[in-house]
Motif scaffolding. Structure first.
Motif, PDB file in Angstrom:
ATOM      1  N   PHE A 130       6.694   3.859   5.039  1.00 13.35           N
ATOM      2  CA  PHE A 130       8.195   3.662   5.187  1.00 13.35           C
ATOM      3  C   PHE A 130       8.432   2.508   5.962  1.00 13.35           C
ATOM      4  N   PHE A 131       9.315   1.914   5.618  1.00 14.18           N
ATOM      5  CA  PHE A 131       9.979   0.690   6.754  1.00 14.18           C
ATOM      6  C   PHE A 131      11.391   0.965   7.113  1.00 14.18           C
ATOM      7  N   LEU A 132      11.536   0.675   8.266  1.00 13.28           N
ATOM      8  CA  LEU A 132      13.134   0.632   8.813  1.00 13.28           C
ATOM      9  C   LEU A 132      13.379  -0.813   8.866  1.00 13.28           C
ATOM     10  N   ILE A 133      14.271  -1.374   8.028  1.00 17.33           N
ATOM     11  CA  ILE A 133      14.728  -2.743   8.226  1.00 17.33           C
ATOM     12  C   ILE A 133      16.229  -2.813   8.444  1.00 17.33           C
ATOM     13  N   GLU A 134      16.510  -4.060   8.860  1.00 14.80           N
ATOM     14  CA  GLU A 134      17.625  -4.664   9.002  1.00 14.80           C
ATOM     15  C   GLU A 134      18.058  -5.475   7.950  1.00 14.80           C
ATOM     16  N   ALA A 135      19.214  -5.134   7.070  1.00 11.68           N
ATOM     17  CA  ALA A 135      19.598  -5.925   5.855  1.00 11.68           C
ATOM     18  C   ALA A 135      21.135  -6.235   5.981  1.00 11.68           C
ATOM     19  N   GLU A 136      21.663  -7.439   5.253  1.00 10.45           N
ATOM     20  CA  GLU A 136      23.052  -7.604   5.356  1.00 10.45           C
ATOM     21  C   GLU A 136      23.864  -6.493   4.640  1.00 10.45           C
ATOM     22  N   ASP A 137      23.324  -5.935   3.746  1.00  8.16           N
ATOM     23  CA  ASP A 137      23.883  -5.126   2.356  1.00  8.16           C
ATOM     24  C   ASP A 137      22.978  -4.662   1.616  1.00  8.16           C
ATOM     25  N   LEU A 138      23.497  -3.506   0.837  1.00 10.36           N
ATOM     26  CA  LEU A 138      22.499  -2.984  -0.080  1.00 10.36           C
ATOM     27  C   LEU A 138      21.774  -4.063  -0.881  1.00 10.36           C
ATOM     28  N   ALA A 182      20.756  -7.089  -0.261  1.00 12.29           N
ATOM     29  CA  ALA A 182      19.693  -7.635   0.351  1.00 12.29           C
ATOM     30  C   ALA A 182      18.401  -6.741   0.560  1.00 12.29           C
ATOM     31  N   ALA A 183      19.052  -5.430   0.921  1.00 19.24           N
ATOM     32  CA  ALA A 183      17.958  -4.272   1.058  1.00 19.24           C
ATOM     33  C   ALA A 183      17.134  -4.278  -0.220  1.00 19.24           C
ATOM     34  N   VAL A 184      17.875  -4.211  -1.374  1.00 28.61           N
ATOM     35  CA  VAL A 184      16.815  -4.185  -2.769  1.00 28.61           C
ATOM     36  C   VAL A 184      16.037  -5.360  -2.884  1.00 28.61           C
ATOM     37  N   GLU A 185      16.460  -6.441  -2.292  1.00 26.12           N
ATOM     38  CA  GLU A 185      15.667  -7.935  -2.431  1.00 26.12           C
ATOM     39  C   GLU A 185      14.421  -7.472  -1.416  1.00 26.12           C
ATOM     40  N   ILE A 186      14.436  -6.882  -0.561  1.00 28.45           N
ATOM     41  CA  ILE A 186      13.241  -6.689   0.302  1.00 28.45           C
ATOM     42  C   ILE A 186      12.505  -5.596  -0.482  1.00 28.45           C
ATOM     43  N   ALA A 187      13.030  -4.530  -1.043  1.00 27.83           N
ATOM     44  CA  ALA A 187      12.452  -3.454  -1.809  1.00 27.83           C
ATOM     45  C   ALA A 187      11.578  -4.085  -2.857  1.00 27.83           C
ATOM     46  N   GLU A 188      12.085  -4.964  -3.357  1.00 36.41           N
ATOM     47  CA  GLU A 188      11.475  -5.669  -4.489  1.00 36.41           C
ATOM     48  C   GLU A 188      10.110  -6.407  -4.175  1.00 36.41           C
ATOM     49  N   ARG A 189       9.920  -6.511  -2.911  1.00 42.80           N
ATOM     50  CA  ARG A 189       8.748  -7.030  -2.195  1.00 42.80           C
ATOM     51  C   ARG A 189       7.576  -6.160  -1.955  1.00 42.80           C
ATOM     52  N   VAL A 190       7.915  -4.831  -1.924  1.00 36.74           N
ATOM     53  CA  VAL A 190       7.085  -3.898  -1.723  1.00 36.74           C
ATOM     54  C   VAL A 190       5.961  -3.479  -2.788  1.00 36.74           C
ATOM     55  N   PRO A 191       4.948  -3.733  -2.290  1.00 36.09           N
ATOM     56  CA  PRO A 191       3.685  -3.855  -3.482  1.00 36.09           C
ATOM     57  C   PRO A 191       3.999  -2.442  -4.287  1.00 36.09           C
ATOM     58  N   ASP A 192       4.153  -1.326  -3.690  1.00 31.22           N
ATOM     59  CA  ASP A 192       4.303   0.088  -4.336  1.00 31.22           C
ATOM     60  C   ASP A 192       5.434   0.080  -5.378  1.00 31.22           C
TER      61      ASP A 192
END
Length: 113
Positions: A80-88, A90-100
């Motif tokens: 898991f990651f606990l992240i800070e993102a402006e909104d959902l 932005a969080a999806v954009e980070i999730a797209e970078r997760v190799p799995d």
């Protein structure tokens, strides 16, 4: 806003990947960890359940999102990651970078403060 990202992986899919794809998978985590490490610390909270959950998967180079905590057969929580993102978004954009996200999925849960 803070989000918990649960990483689901399907080991069989990853093992079926080419050596180059597996190497890119490991390198992708190194790059993501470096980016998230620069963001600083995050606070504490409680992840929502079951409302407001989004799951992200990358399939054939395209991002698929679905509402809810739905995993595919063979997927297991791998981290898991606990992240800070402006909104959902932005969080999806980070999730797209997760190799799995390519071999399983990434479940995004907003943290209630």
């Amino acid at each position: 806003m803070q989000y918990l990202m649960l990483i689901y992986k399907d080991e069989a899919k990853l093992q079926a990947a080419s050596a180059e794809e597996r190497a890119a998978h490991g390198q992708g985590y190194g790059e993501l960890n470096a980016v998230l490490g620069q963001e600083g610390g995050v606070g504490r909270g409680t992840a929502t359940w079951p409302a407001n959950i989004t799951t992200v998967r990358l399939r054939d180079g395209k991002t698929e999102t679905s509402d809810g905590p739905y995993v595919e057969t063979g997927d297991r929580v791998g981290g898991f990651f606990l992240i800070e993102a402006e909104d959902l978004k932005a969080a999806v954009e980070i999730a797209e970078r997760v190799p799995d996200a390519k071999y399983g999925g990434v479940e995004i849960r907003p943290i209630q403060q």
